[in-house]
Design a protein around this motif. Structure first.
Motif, PDB file in Angstrom:
ATOM      1  N   ARG A  48     118.612  74.048  69.157  1.00  0.00           N
ATOM      2  CA  ARG A  48     118.857  75.491  69.090  1.00  0.00           C
ATOM      3  C   ARG A  48     117.621  76.330  68.823  1.00  0.00           C
ATOM      4  NH1 ARG A  48     124.653  75.332  66.020  1.00  0.00           N
ATOM      5  NH2 ARG A  48     125.765  74.273  67.709  1.00  0.00           N
ATOM      6  N   SER A  49     116.617  75.783  68.149  1.00  0.00           N
ATOM      7  CA  SER A  49     115.402  76.580  67.934  1.00  0.00           C
ATOM      8  C   SER A  49     114.719  76.853  69.269  1.00  0.00           C
ATOM      9  CB  SER A  49     114.449  75.896  66.956  1.00  0.00           C
ATOM     10  OG  SER A  49     114.016  74.655  67.462  1.00  0.00           O
ATOM     11  N   ALA A  50     114.687  75.868  70.156  1.00  0.00           N
ATOM     12  CA  ALA A  50     114.086  76.067  71.484  1.00  0.00           C
ATOM     13  C   ALA A  50     114.920  77.040  72.308  1.00  0.00           C
ATOM     14  CB  ALA A  50     113.951  74.737  72.206  1.00  0.00           C
ATOM     15  N   ILE A  51     116.228  76.889  72.249  1.00  0.00           N
ATOM     16  CA  ILE A  51     117.133  77.746  73.023  1.00  0.00           C
ATOM     17  C   ILE A  51     117.012  79.193  72.566  1.00  0.00           C
ATOM     18  CG2 ILE A  51     119.580  78.220  73.496  1.00  0.00           C
ATOM     19  CD1 ILE A  51     118.400  75.683  74.887  1.00  0.00           C
ATOM     20  N   THR A  52     117.033  79.427  71.268  1.00  0.00           N
ATOM     21  CA  THR A  52     116.969  80.803  70.778  1.00  0.00           C
ATOM     22  C   THR A  52     115.584  81.409  70.953  1.00  0.00           C
ATOM     23  OG1 THR A  52     116.641  80.050  68.500  1.00  0.00           O
ATOM     24  CG2 THR A  52     118.890  80.539  69.169  1.00  0.00           C
ATOM     25  N   THR A  53     114.546  80.586  70.924  1.00  0.00           N
ATOM     26  CA  THR A  53     113.208  81.103  71.192  1.00  0.00           C
ATOM     27  C   THR A  53     113.119  81.563  72.644  1.00  0.00           C
ATOM     28  OG1 THR A  53     112.200  79.713  69.500  1.00  0.00           O
ATOM     29  CG2 THR A  53     110.742  80.554  71.225  1.00  0.00           C
ATOM     30  N   ALA A  54     113.623  80.758  73.555  1.00  0.00           N
ATOM     31  CA  ALA A  54     113.633  81.158  74.971  1.00  0.00           C
ATOM     32  C   ALA A  54     114.435  82.446  75.156  1.00  0.00           C
ATOM     33  CB  ALA A  54     114.214  80.040  75.837  1.00  0.00           C
ATOM     34  N   HIS A  55     115.580  82.535  74.511  1.00  0.00           N
ATOM     35  CA  HIS A  55     116.425  83.728  74.595  1.00  0.00           C
ATOM     36  C   HIS A  55     115.664  84.965  74.120  1.00  0.00           C
ATOM     37  CE1 HIS A  55     120.509  85.662  74.496  1.00  0.00           C
ATOM     38  NE2 HIS A  55     119.848  86.478  73.689  1.00  0.00           N
ATOM     39  N   THR A  56     114.985  84.832  72.992  1.00  0.00           N
ATOM     40  CA  THR A  56     114.241  85.960  72.433  1.00  0.00           C
ATOM     41  C   THR A  56     113.082  86.367  73.334  1.00  0.00           C
ATOM     42  OG1 THR A  56     114.900  85.359  70.192  1.00  0.00           O
ATOM     43  CG2 THR A  56     112.939  86.753  70.413  1.00  0.00           C
ATOM     44  N   LEU A  57     112.354  85.397  73.885  1.00  0.00           N
ATOM     45  CA  LEU A  57     111.251  85.718  74.798  1.00  0.00           C
ATOM     46  C   LEU A  57     111.774  86.444  76.044  1.00  0.00           C
ATOM     47  CD1 LEU A  57     109.155  82.432  74.513  1.00  0.00           C
ATOM     48  CD2 LEU A  57     108.680  84.651  73.443  1.00  0.00           C
ATOM     49  N   LEU A  58     112.951  86.055  76.513  1.00  0.00           N
ATOM     50  CA  LEU A  58     113.575  86.761  77.635  1.00  0.00           C
ATOM     51  C   LEU A  58     113.993  88.174  77.223  1.00  0.00           C
ATOM     52  CD1 LEU A  58     115.705  83.797  78.985  1.00  0.00           C
ATOM     53  CD2 LEU A  58     113.879  84.955  80.265  1.00  0.00           C
ATOM     54  N   ASP A  59     114.626  88.296  76.057  1.00  0.00           N
ATOM     55  CA  ASP A  59     115.037  89.616  75.542  1.00  0.00           C
ATOM     56  C   ASP A  59     113.865  90.580  75.450  1.00  0.00           C
ATOM     57  OD1 ASP A  59     117.750  89.165  75.208  1.00  0.00           O
ATOM     58  OD2 ASP A  59     117.682  89.088  73.012  1.00  0.00           O
ATOM     59  N   ARG A  60     112.747  90.067  74.999  1.00  0.00           N
ATOM     60  CA  ARG A  60     111.576  90.920  74.778  1.00  0.00           C
ATOM     61  C   ARG A  60     110.756  91.150  76.047  1.00  0.00           C
ATOM     62  NH1 ARG A  60     109.472  89.255  68.724  1.00  0.00           N
ATOM     63  NH2 ARG A  60     111.462  89.646  67.724  1.00  0.00           N
ATOM     64  N   GLY A  61     111.172  90.544  77.147  1.00  0.00           N
ATOM     65  CA  GLY A  61     110.462  90.741  78.407  1.00  0.00           C
ATOM     66  C   GLY A  61     109.132  90.009  78.472  1.00  0.00           C
ATOM     67  N   ILE A  62     108.940  89.045  77.592  1.00  0.00           N
ATOM     68  CA  ILE A  62     107.691  88.286  77.591  1.00  0.00           C
ATOM     69  C   ILE A  62     107.664  87.320  78.763  1.00  0.00           C
ATOM     70  CG2 ILE A  62     106.320  86.614  76.268  1.00  0.00           C
ATOM     71  CD1 ILE A  62     107.415  88.124  73.739  1.00  0.00           C
TER      72      ILE A  62
END
Length: 110
Positions: free
Chosen positions: A76-90
């Motif tokens: 889940r740490s990898a999944i949520t990190t990917a989600h956050t990077l997508l959310d932030r447009g990174i």
């Protein structure tokens, strides 16, 4: 603030019949190398002020218990990190997919 729904590129990585989340992870289990690298990555994000550890933990709890609850707890740490990077447009979903495809191809050759 996270989006209220999951990203298809992330949700598509959960394969039928794979280990499901819910139960606490085995505490005697030795972390896989990718987990150690992931921990180092999020520590660097926190150290550089890009994503505070407390904020990350809250995001992992929120998304891991809702949108991504079917994923194994240890991923889940990898999944949520990917989600956050997508959310932030990174990164975009296309960029993430391309990187994931390259990694899969490399692993298949190994």
């Amino acid at each position: 603030m996270t989006t209220a729904q999951g990203y298809e590129i992330i949700l598509g990585t959960l394969k039928e019949g794979s280990e499901r989340g819910g139960a606490l992870p085995d505490t005697d289990r030795k972390p896989d190398p990718w987990e150690s690298a992931m921990q180092a990555t999020v520590e660097c994000l926190s150290w550089r002020g890009a994503w505070d550890n407390l904020e990350r933990r809250h995001t992992e709890d929120e998304l891991g218990e809702t949108i991504y609850s079917e994923f194994p707890v240890h991923s889940r740490s990898a999944i949520t990190t990917a989600h956050t990077l997508l959310d932030r447009g990174i990164v975009t979903q296309d960029e993430l997919k391309a990187k994931m495809d390259r990694i899969r191809a490399r692993l298949e050759r190994a």
